[in-house]
Scaffold this motif. Structure first.
Motif, short mmCIF file in Angstrom:
data_model
loop_
_atom_site.label_atom_id
_atom_site.label_comp_id
_atom_site.label_asym_id
_atom_site.label_seq_id
_atom_site.Cartn_x
_atom_site.Cartn_y
_atom_site.Cartn_z
N TYR A 20 0.83 -1.21 0.00
CA TYR A 20 0.00 0.00 0.00
C TYR A 20 0.86 1.26 0.00
CZ TYR A 20 -3.90 -3.11 1.08
OH TYR A 20 -4.86 -4.12 1.04
N HIS A 21 1.90 1.26 -0.82
CA HIS A 21 2.81 2.41 -0.87
C HIS A 21 2.04 3.68 -1.22
CE1 HIS A 21 6.48 4.66 -1.40
NE2 HIS A 21 6.10 5.03 -2.61
N GLY A 22 2.18 4.68 -0.39
CA GLY A 22 1.47 5.93 -0.59
C GLY A 22 0.03 5.91 -0.11
N ARG A 23 -0.43 4.76 0.38
CA ARG A 23 -1.81 4.65 0.83
C ARG A 23 -1.87 3.94 2.19
NH1 ARG A 23 -5.44 3.09 -4.49
NH2 ARG A 23 -4.35 4.42 -6.00
N MET A 24 -0.92 4.24 3.03
CA MET A 24 -0.82 3.53 4.30
C MET A 24 -2.02 3.78 5.21
SD MET A 24 1.80 1.61 4.24
CE MET A 24 2.12 1.24 5.96
N GLU A 25 -2.79 4.83 4.92
CA GLU A 25 -3.98 5.06 5.74
C GLU A 25 -4.97 3.90 5.60
OE1 GLU A 25 -4.95 6.40 1.67
OE2 GLU A 25 -3.24 6.73 3.02
N ARG A 26 -4.90 3.19 4.48
CA ARG A 26 -5.79 2.04 4.29
C ARG A 26 -5.42 0.91 5.26
NH1 ARG A 26 -6.52 1.14 -2.14
NH2 ARG A 26 -7.71 -0.64 -1.36
N VAL A 27 -4.14 0.78 5.56
CA VAL A 27 -3.71 -0.23 6.53
C VAL A 27 -4.18 0.16 7.92
CG1 VAL A 27 -1.75 -1.45 7.54
CG2 VAL A 27 -1.71 -0.80 5.12
N ARG A 28 -4.01 1.45 8.26
CA ARG A 28 -4.43 1.92 9.58
C ARG A 28 -5.95 1.80 9.75
NH1 ARG A 28 -1.95 4.94 13.30
NH2 ARG A 28 -0.28 5.53 11.86
N ASP A 29 -6.70 2.18 8.72
CA ASP A 29 -8.15 2.17 8.83
C ASP A 29 -8.74 0.76 8.84
OD1 ASP A 29 -8.19 4.91 8.86
OD2 ASP A 29 -8.76 5.14 6.75
N ALA A 30 -8.00 -0.20 8.26
CA ALA A 30 -8.55 -1.55 8.15
C ALA A 30 -8.79 -2.20 9.51
CB ALA A 30 -7.63 -2.43 7.31
N GLY A 31 -7.90 -1.94 10.46
CA GLY A 31 -8.09 -2.50 11.79
C GLY A 31 -7.86 -4.00 11.87
N PHE A 32 -6.82 -4.49 11.19
CA PHE A 32 -6.56 -5.92 11.22
C PHE A 32 -6.09 -6.38 12.60
CE2 PHE A 32 -6.14 -5.29 6.56
CZ PHE A 32 -7.13 -6.18 6.18
N GLY A 33 -5.56 -5.47 13.39
CA GLY A 33 -5.22 -5.83 14.77
C GLY A 33 -6.46 -6.20 15.55
N ARG A 34 -7.51 -5.41 15.39
CA ARG A 34 -8.78 -5.71 16.06
C ARG A 34 -9.38 -7.00 15.52
NH1 ARG A 34 -14.38 -4.17 15.48
NH2 ARG A 34 -15.39 -4.21 17.54
N LEU A 35 -9.25 -7.23 14.21
CA LEU A 35 -9.75 -8.47 13.62
C LEU A 35 -9.10 -9.67 14.31
CD1 LEU A 35 -11.36 -9.97 11.38
CD2 LEU A 35 -9.31 -9.76 9.95
N ALA A 36 -7.78 -9.60 14.53
CA ALA A 36 -7.07 -10.71 15.16
C ALA A 36 -7.54 -10.93 16.60
CB ALA A 36 -5.56 -10.47 15.12
N THR A 37 -7.71 -9.85 17.35
CA THR A 37 -8.13 -10.00 18.75
C THR A 37 -9.55 -10.55 18.85
OG1 THR A 37 -8.89 -7.69 18.90
CG2 THR A 37 -6.61 -8.15 19.52
N LEU A 38 -10.42 -10.17 17.91
CA LEU A 38 -11.80 -10.64 17.93
C LEU A 38 -11.93 -12.10 17.49
CD1 LEU A 38 -13.64 -7.54 16.40
CD2 LEU A 38 -13.89 -8.39 18.74
#
Length: 312
Positions: A20-38
């Motif tokens: 996601y070069h130049g679009r790192m906000e998409r990684v932040r907004d995705a919330g994959f950390g929360r997905l893993a915890t849930l």
């Protein structure tokens, strides 16, 4: 907060690889950390949860970079060859050093290689092979979507559902026992009745994804495929009615999965029962994540499903 720490580490990992070069906000907004915890409530070990979080991000990134987003380099005519290369990267055969370097220029391949490398370090060979096989099956299903795009075809509902059984969340579910600190025996995983049950749950979870992503995918310039779209193409109904029909199918599949779990209760050991409970946890966690994930915020801004999908 655990999910927040995971997200920060995922941002750093994705940045180092070039996803996601130049679009790192998409990684932040995705919330994959929360997905893993849930989805993996059996552990709160941050390092352990980073493993499926990286895998989830790598799979989503490959889909975006190869299939969906021309701005990230997606080229429909190249999809088949790219997916074949991605499948080879999962294997044990490696190129000579002077040729191996060429694969490092592709961030999607690098993300896949790095994520599965971390996974391999915490799994048994049988557990890792389980995930690798389901990933390769997923890549084959993505290639089928490329054929539909190239021929400007809209799959019939049964064709779409056949494809979605392979293009599903099954790879994410294969690591449930690893995160839980136990091992589902390979001979149990290989049983047809176990495959049928877990596959039913994976398909239901994927239909939930279709429902939440329907609006966004309908605005994609390259066109995407989802169950509501297949339904409206096959029968006279509104988009809203197609979402309701899709939700009903999700619920039907979850009821079937619960019945399959009941049947397996008489034909499985403690590891299988624990694994099936983990699949239920995974489906519930995924549904909760979809309800609030910014990636699907137009459907879930009010915190509710667009149609009545039963909690698992």
């Amino acid at each position: 907060m655990l999910a927040g720490r995971l997200d920060e580490r995922l941002l750093e990992w994705a940045g180092c690889i070039g996803l996601y070069h130049g679009r790192m906000e998409r990684v932040r907004d995705a919330g994959f950390g929360r997905l893993a915890t849930l989805c993996y409530p059996a552990t709160d070990d941050e390092d352990l949860l980073m493993v499926p979080a990286r895998c989830a991000l790598a799979i989503w990134a490959l889909d975006d970079h190869y299939c969906d987003d021309p701005g990230l380099g997606a080229v429909p005519s190249l999809l088949g060859s790219r997916l074949a290369t991605a499948s080879a990267v999962l294997g044990r055969v490696h190129l000579p050093d002077r040729h191996e370097a060429a694969t490092r220029d592709d961030p999607a391949l690098q993300g896949l290689r790095s994520a599965t490398g971390h996974l391999q370090r915490i799994t048994t060979p049988a557990q890792f092979d389980r995930t690798r096989h389901t990933l390769r099956t997923l890549f084959a299903a993505l290639a089928q979507e490329a054929t539909w795009r190239a021929t400007h075809s809209q799959p019939r509902v049964w064709e779409y559902l056949m494809n979605r059984q392979a293009n599903s969340f099954l790879p994410c579910m294969t690591v449930i026992d690893t995160l839980g600190g136990y091992r589902l025996p390979a001979e149990v995983w290989a049983r047809p009745d176990v495959h049928d049950a877990v596959g039913t749950a994976a398909l239901a979870a994927s239909i939930a994804n279709d429902i939440y992503s329907a609006d966004i995918e309908d605005t994609c310039s390259g066109g995407d495929f989802n169950l509501p779209r297949a339904i409206t193409a096959e029968q006279p109904c509104t988009a809203r009615e197609a979402l309701r029909i899709s939700a009903d199918l999700h619920n039907e599949l979850m009821h079937r999965f619960r019945q399959q779990c009941d049947d397996l209760a008489h034909r499985g050991g403690s590891e299988l029962h624990r694994f099936l409970d983990g699949v239920l946890d995974w489906c519930a966690g995924s549904l909760a994540w979809h309800r609030t994930a910014p990636r699907y915020h137009r459907q879930a801004a009010d915190g509710h499903a667009p149609h009545t999908m039963e909690r698992t």
